[in-house]
Scaffold this active site. Structure first.
Site, PDB file in Angstrom:
ATOM      1  N   ARG A  76       0.853  -1.182   0.000  1.00  0.00           N
ATOM      2  CA  ARG A  76       0.000   0.000   0.000  1.00  0.00           C
ATOM      3  C   ARG A  76       0.896   1.241   0.000  1.00  0.00           C
ATOM      4  NH1 ARG A  76      -3.720  -2.692  -1.606  1.00  0.00           N
ATOM      5  NH2 ARG A  76      -5.542  -3.324  -0.410  1.00  0.00           N
ATOM      6  N   HIS A 130      -1.720   0.869  -9.652  1.00  0.00           N
ATOM      7  CA  HIS A 130      -2.370  -0.104  -8.747  1.00  0.00           C
ATOM      8  C   HIS A 130      -3.000  -1.249  -9.555  1.00  0.00           C
ATOM      9  CE1 HIS A 130      -4.217  -0.494  -4.489  1.00  0.00           C
ATOM     10  NE2 HIS A 130      -4.116  -1.686  -5.047  1.00  0.00           N
TER      11      HIS A 130
HETATM   12  N1  LIG Z   1      -1.074  -3.763  -5.339  1.00  0.00           N
HETATM   13  C1  LIG Z   1      -2.101  -4.586  -5.457  1.00  0.00           C
HETATM   14  O1  LIG Z   1      -2.761  -4.644  -6.498  1.00  0.00           O
HETATM   15  C2  LIG Z   1      -2.452  -5.491  -4.319  1.00  0.00           C
HETATM   16  C3  LIG Z   1      -3.325  -6.557  -4.549  1.00  0.00           C
HETATM   17  C4  LIG Z   1      -3.583  -7.434  -3.501  1.00  0.00           C
HETATM   18  C5  LIG Z   1      -2.996  -7.239  -2.255  1.00  0.00           C
HETATM   19  N2  LIG Z   1      -2.165  -6.178  -2.057  1.00  0.00           N
HETATM   20  C6  LIG Z   1      -1.520  -5.963  -0.746  1.00  0.00           C
HETATM   21  O2  LIG Z   1      -0.925  -7.167  -0.311  1.00  0.00           O
HETATM   22  C7  LIG Z   1      -1.176  -7.295   1.079  1.00  0.00           C
HETATM   23  C8  LIG Z   1      -0.913  -8.702   1.561  1.00  0.00           C
HETATM   24  O3  LIG Z   1      -1.957  -9.572   1.155  1.00  0.00           O
HETATM   25  P1  LIG Z   1      -2.002 -11.090   1.708  1.00  0.00           P
HETATM   26  O4  LIG Z   1      -3.268 -11.661   1.207  1.00  0.00           O
HETATM   27  O5  LIG Z   1      -0.735 -11.804   1.397  1.00  0.00           O
HETATM   28  O6  LIG Z   1      -2.072 -10.819   3.302  1.00  0.00           O
HETATM   29  P2  LIG Z   1      -1.903 -11.865   4.483  1.00  0.00           P
HETATM   30  O7  LIG Z   1      -2.230 -13.240   4.020  1.00  0.00           O
HETATM   31  O8  LIG Z   1      -2.644 -11.304   5.638  1.00  0.00           O
HETATM   32  O9  LIG Z   1      -0.341 -11.861   4.800  1.00  0.00           O
HETATM   33  C9  LIG Z   1       0.292 -10.790   5.420  1.00  0.00           C
HETATM   34  C10 LIG Z   1       1.752 -11.161   5.729  1.00  0.00           C
HETATM   35  O10 LIG Z   1       2.377 -10.026   6.309  1.00  0.00           O
HETATM   36  C11 LIG Z   1       2.934 -10.388   7.561  1.00  0.00           C
HETATM   37  N3  LIG Z   1       2.849  -9.272   8.503  1.00  0.00           N
HETATM   38  C12 LIG Z   1       1.756  -8.565   8.862  1.00  0.00           C
HETATM   39  N4  LIG Z   1       2.083  -7.628   9.780  1.00  0.00           N
HETATM   40  C13 LIG Z   1       3.412  -7.764   9.992  1.00  0.00           C
HETATM   41  C14 LIG Z   1       4.345  -7.106  10.827  1.00  0.00           C
HETATM   42  N5  LIG Z   1       3.978  -6.115  11.636  1.00  0.00           N
HETATM   43  N6  LIG Z   1       5.638  -7.503  10.792  1.00  0.00           N
HETATM   44  C15 LIG Z   1       6.017  -8.520   9.978  1.00  0.00           C
HETATM   45  N7  LIG Z   1       5.185  -9.189   9.160  1.00  0.00           N
HETATM   46  C16 LIG Z   1       3.905  -8.810   9.165  1.00  0.00           C
HETATM   47  C17 LIG Z   1       2.115 -11.557   8.058  1.00  0.00           C
HETATM   48  O11 LIG Z   1       2.862 -12.293   8.996  1.00  0.00           O
HETATM   49  P3  LIG Z   1       2.189 -13.535   9.795  1.00  0.00           P
HETATM   50  O12 LIG Z   1       1.809 -14.533   8.739  1.00  0.00           O
HETATM   51  O13 LIG Z   1       3.253 -14.032  10.672  1.00  0.00           O
HETATM   52  O14 LIG Z   1       0.997 -12.957  10.492  1.00  0.00           O
HETATM   53  C18 LIG Z   1       1.870 -12.299   6.741  1.00  0.00           C
HETATM   54  O15 LIG Z   1       2.971 -13.104   6.439  1.00  0.00           O
HETATM   55  C19 LIG Z   1      -2.619  -6.788   1.203  1.00  0.00           C
HETATM   56  O16 LIG Z   1      -2.947  -6.434   2.514  1.00  0.00           O
HETATM   57  C20 LIG Z   1      -2.575  -5.579   0.297  1.00  0.00           C
HETATM   58  O17 LIG Z   1      -2.091  -4.461   1.013  1.00  0.00           O
HETATM   59  C21 LIG Z   1      -1.886  -5.312  -3.062  1.00  0.00           C
END
Ligand SMILES: NC(=O)c1ccc[n+]([C@@H]2O[C@H](COP(=O)([O-])OP(=O)(O)OC[C@H]3O[C@@H](n4cnc5c(N)ncnc54)[C@H](OP(=O)(O)O)[C@@H]3O)[C@@H](O)[C@H]2O)c1
Length: 316
Positions: free
Chosen positions: A229, A277
């Site tokens: 983000r 995006h």
């Molecule tokens: N640009 C785009 O088009 C687009 C599209 C889709 C998603 N996104 C972004 O991608 C993000 C991730 O999606 P996802 O589905 O992979 O999310 P997710 O499954 O919730 O995974 C988040 C990861 O980040 C880690 N994390 C969260 N807070 C942390 C912290 N404070 N310190 C260290 N690690 C941390 C988590 O660790 P744990 O597993 O240990 O909890 C997990 O490994 C979304 O939230 C969004 O912002 C962007």
């Protein structure tokens, strides 16, 4: 229960097509009501809000709402303080979205690994300078976030032969990927990465973490890819880090303000590539399977798939 047979779905998004979503939902539900926009005959009959962002007038008029389903993998765009507190909310986890994120990550990584960003600069100056390619194992990539998406990106890059590291909140085991946790792990990872790729969710802990202090720990001349983000990044700190040579170049799919304002210094910057995006997009006909499962769960009063917890910051 009437709603069990015929869910009433309210749809709101400025980036997703209501027609495509209506058609996709028709493959899952024989009978349903699909409402878009302000003019809804009976707002009290709306069961589920399927939304990317919150409409200007919020969701208050949907007094019998059973679930809020995000059309994105994140929920930070939903103006969380204005959501009804008692209604469960789920983010979208979908293979079609993950696949497009993996494609984007590979494209951005290869552009740096094969020095296309340097050749782009050279070609603008009519400059022919040979830079020999290196093997992929010589390029070390640090992936911030090893969740549904980050994990698949890390494994895909590892499969391509890159030296892949990953960082998460809790310890992870991923074959062929060196994993890290905690501040020390983060320092170690970014200090040895040629490319740092962010795919963290936006939370109070991760907001502005791509900043001057972290950049100071980067390997000299590293490249940054931000697919998370815009608010993960302190934009002025990135400009300083590129100006000083600490960071060579950045690919940014997200920005603090979207669309990126015309006067923004990122436009036309020789070290920065902006994409609007587009890294991850869901295909409604594929993502509808998860959405429909959650609509059925909401109608049955069950816990949602990928439901987010009450402080709206982390996954359950
Ligand atoms: N640009 C785009 O088009 C687009 C599209 C889709 C998603 N996104 C972004 O991608 C993000 C991730 O999606 P996802 O589905 O992979 O999310 P997710 O499954 O919730 O995974 C988040 C990861 O980040 C880690 N994390 C969260 N807070 C942390 C912290 N404070 N310190 C260290 N690690 C941390 C988590 O660790 P744990 O597993 O240990 O909890 C997990 O490994 C979304 O939230 C969004 O912002 C962007």
């Amino acid at each position: 229960m009437v709603g069990q047979l015929k869910p009433h779905i309210f749809f709101h998004s400025n980036i997703d097509s209501p027609d495509e979503w209506r058609a996709a939902l028709a493959t899952e539900f024989e009978d349903f009501t699909f409402s878009v926009g302000r003019e809804i005959a009976s707002p009290e009959s709306v069961d589920v809000a399927l939304i990317w962002t919150l409409p200007d007038d919020g969701l208050e008029r949907f007094v019998n709402l059973r679930a809020i389903l995000s059309l994105g993998a994140g929920i930070d765009q939903l103006d969380l303080g204005r959501l009804p507190k008692h209604v469960p909310i789920a983010r979208l986890v979908d293979a079609s979205l993950t696949r497009t994120m993996v494609e984007y990550a590979k494209t951005a990584v290869y552009r740096y690994h094969r020095r296309f960003h340097v050749f782009e600069r050279q070609s603008r100056n009519c400059q022919w300078t040979f830079i020999p390619p290196t093997v992929s194992a010589a390029t070390s990539i640090g992936v911030l976030g090893l969740g549904e998406i980050g994990r698949e990106i890390a494994l895909a890059l590892q499969h391509e032969g890159f030296a892949v590291h990953g960082w998460s909140r809790t310890p992870k085991k991923l074959e062929g990927v060196t994993t890290h946790t905690g501040r020390d792990g983060l320092t170690r990872m970014v200090g040895s990465s040629n490319i740092v790729l962010n795919v963290l969710p936006l939370t109070e802990e991760t907001r502005h973490m791509l900043c001057r202090d972290l950049f100071a720990q980067f390997k000299d001349g590293a490249c940054l890819i931000n697919m998370g983000r815009g608010a993960h990044l302190v934009e002025s700190d990135l400009l300083d880090a590129i100006a000083s040579g600490k960071i060579d170049a950045a690919t940014l799919d997200v920005a603090a303000v979207e669309p990126l304002p015309r006067s923004h210094p990122f436009w036309n910057h020789p070290g920065i590539l902006i994409t609007p995006h587009v890294a991850g997009t869901s295909v409604p006909m594929a993502a509808v399977v998860t959405i429909a499962a959650n609509i059925r769960r909401a109608m049955a009063g069950e816990c949602l798939l990928h439901q987010v917890d009450s402080d709206r910051a982390h996954r359950v």
